[in-house]
Design an enzyme around this catalytic site. Sequence first.
Site, short mmCIF file in Angstrom:
data_model
loop_
_atom_site.label_atom_id
_atom_site.label_comp_id
_atom_site.label_asym_id
_atom_site.label_seq_id
_atom_site.Cartn_x
_atom_site.Cartn_y
_atom_site.Cartn_z
N ARG A 51 0.91 -1.19 -0.03
CA ARG A 51 -0.07 0.04 -0.09
C ARG A 51 0.88 1.29 0.12
O ARG A 51 2.09 1.19 0.02
CB ARG A 51 -1.10 0.05 1.04
CG ARG A 51 -0.76 -0.64 2.56
CD ARG A 51 0.30 0.01 3.07
NE ARG A 51 0.24 1.25 3.33
CZ ARG A 51 1.02 2.21 3.54
NH1 ARG A 51 2.25 2.09 3.59
NH2 ARG A 51 0.80 3.62 3.52
N GLY A 52 0.43 2.32 -0.29
CA GLY A 52 0.95 3.50 -0.35
C GLY A 52 1.25 3.86 -1.80
O GLY A 52 1.56 2.96 -2.60
N ALA A 53 1.03 4.96 -2.09
CA ALA A 53 0.78 5.37 -3.76
C ALA A 53 2.13 4.85 -4.70
O ALA A 53 1.76 4.12 -5.60
CB ALA A 53 0.55 6.96 -3.86
N ARG A 89 -7.34 -0.90 -7.09
CA ARG A 89 -7.58 0.36 -6.30
C ARG A 89 -7.99 1.57 -6.91
O ARG A 89 -7.29 1.78 -8.01
CB ARG A 89 -6.72 0.66 -5.17
CG ARG A 89 -6.43 -0.67 -3.92
CD ARG A 89 -5.73 -0.31 -2.73
NE ARG A 89 -6.24 0.63 -1.94
CZ ARG A 89 -5.46 1.18 -0.77
NH1 ARG A 89 -4.33 0.81 -0.89
NH2 ARG A 89 -6.35 1.97 0.00
N GLN A 193 -1.83 2.90 9.69
CA GLN A 193 -0.64 3.06 8.92
C GLN A 193 0.38 3.97 9.80
O GLN A 193 1.57 3.36 9.69
CB GLN A 193 -0.76 3.61 7.55
CG GLN A 193 -1.43 2.50 6.54
CD GLN A 193 -2.96 2.95 6.52
OE1 GLN A 193 -3.44 3.38 7.51
NE2 GLN A 193 -3.44 2.75 5.41
N ASP A 234 -1.77 10.74 -2.53
CA ASP A 234 -2.21 9.41 -3.40
C ASP A 234 -2.54 10.23 -4.76
O ASP A 234 -2.54 9.44 -5.68
CB ASP A 234 -3.36 8.72 -2.88
CG ASP A 234 -3.05 7.99 -1.53
OD1 ASP A 234 -2.42 7.13 -1.39
OD2 ASP A 234 -3.05 8.85 -0.55
N ASN A 244 -5.23 12.47 -0.02
CA ASN A 244 -4.45 11.62 0.92
C ASN A 244 -5.39 10.86 1.85
O ASN A 244 -6.63 10.90 1.90
CB ASN A 244 -3.63 12.58 1.64
CG ASN A 244 -2.27 12.09 2.20
OD1 ASN A 244 -1.66 10.85 1.72
ND2 ASN A 244 -2.06 11.97 3.44
N LYS A 245 -4.77 10.16 2.63
CA LYS A 245 -5.59 9.15 3.58
C LYS A 245 -6.52 9.95 4.54
O LYS A 245 -6.09 11.14 4.73
CB LYS A 245 -4.43 8.68 4.73
CG LYS A 245 -4.87 7.62 5.56
CD LYS A 245 -5.72 6.52 4.98
CE LYS A 245 -5.16 5.53 3.96
NZ LYS A 245 -5.79 4.79 3.32
O1 MRU Z 1 -4.41 3.11 1.86
P1 MRU Z 1 -2.96 3.35 1.76
O2 MRU Z 1 -2.35 2.86 2.83
O3 MRU Z 1 -2.63 2.78 0.50
O4 MRU Z 1 -2.93 4.74 1.85
C1 MRU Z 1 -2.09 5.61 0.99
C2 MRU Z 1 -0.97 6.15 1.60
O5 MRU Z 1 -0.13 5.40 2.08
C3 MRU Z 1 -1.40 7.53 2.01
O6 MRU Z 1 -2.54 8.24 1.95
C4 MRU Z 1 -0.02 8.24 2.09
O7 MRU Z 1 -0.13 9.18 3.13
C5 MRU Z 1 0.29 8.89 0.87
S1 MRU Z 1 0.98 7.64 -0.46
C6 MRU Z 1 2.55 7.76 -0.20
#
Ligand code: MRU
Length: 350
Positions: A51-53, A89, A193, A234, A244-245
């Site tokens: 996970r994470g962009a 996703r 996270q 993201d 973002n999250k």
């Molecule tokens: O749902 P996730 O864990 O894939 O969330 C995405 C993220 O990791 C965050 O939103 C993050 O802050 C930015 S993406 C590097």
Amino acid sequence: MKVNGKHFRTVWMEGSTVCLIEQNLLPFEFRIFRAENYRDSCRTISSMIVRGAGAIGATAGFAMAQAFVEGGDDGGFIEKAREEIKNTRPTAQNLFYAVERVYRAGSLSTAQFSAERAVNEAFRIADEDAEACRQIGKLGNELISDGSRIETHCNAGWLAFVDYGSALSPVYAAHRSGKQVFVYADETRPRGQGARLTAWELKNENVPHVIIADNAGAHLMSHGMVDMMIVGSDRIVANGDVANKIGTLEKAIVAQYYGIPFYVAAPSSTIDFDCATGADIPIEHRHQDEVLYQSGPNANGETENILISSPGSDALNPAFDVTPAGLVTAIITESGIFKPQELAVLNSQN
Ligand code: MRU
């Protein structure tokens, strides 16, 4: 990034297998997951093994490359895989960016395909993102004064962006350059996270930090305990709005109220110039059980899910929110630090 003294990337490819750090098991267990085909790789994205962009983008690029390896000359197979990967996703721009780049590289014509070119392109994307994030660290470090107390939300460290991380890259650069920095890691409900991944990364890097409950940020800011916020993203869109999250928007509102700089760090692969405003960003809604249950190891070390909510109540689980450009002090990219309304400069450079 180093784990126990050994260099790792969040995701890489060995032969036709995609290898990933199993993020759902962290911080309790460090294990490498091996995705043998593109469908396995799709599952790693949808189940949040990765996970994470940026890490999602790199995985999606490798998954597309796997599809070329598996598909050979079967254009229908490759097309189907392309759609399946893009459906894993919806929010992270890097996923679509990587799939399309690898697809274009591997498609010599409508009937001719090159797995080798597809694989090379997938590696190039991961390398470019890692290098961009290293540069973000260098530029972002200039914004950080010695003694800074920095709040961050979610995990935008090296687990989330291939090698250096986006939001945490400036923090690591500052720490390595000898500055005293202290990080408040928002726990980031519902999946934690911040509490699980950011805290684990910071500990690995020996960066002083504490985990705070998501609702503690305003209190700390109101008491002058936070000097700046840096978050990842993201998807950033043409007008400078930032997805973002979930929970990021609340932090940005509070930061502006207390006059605390609110920075977003992301490479240009996260910017979607085809999206005019944040209202056009698809926001993922995930399963309610992520809110209703928490997971962790029991006394025997086995992972258990525990109900932490009133039985029978449903939950709503939007995974991202959009912070309007007006709340963002600046966006740290590999090409420079821009006010959100100045981002268009990057579009004209491409
Ligand atoms: O749902 P996730 O864990 O894939 O969330 C995405 C993220 O990791 C965050 O939103 C993050 O802050 C930015 S993406 C590097």
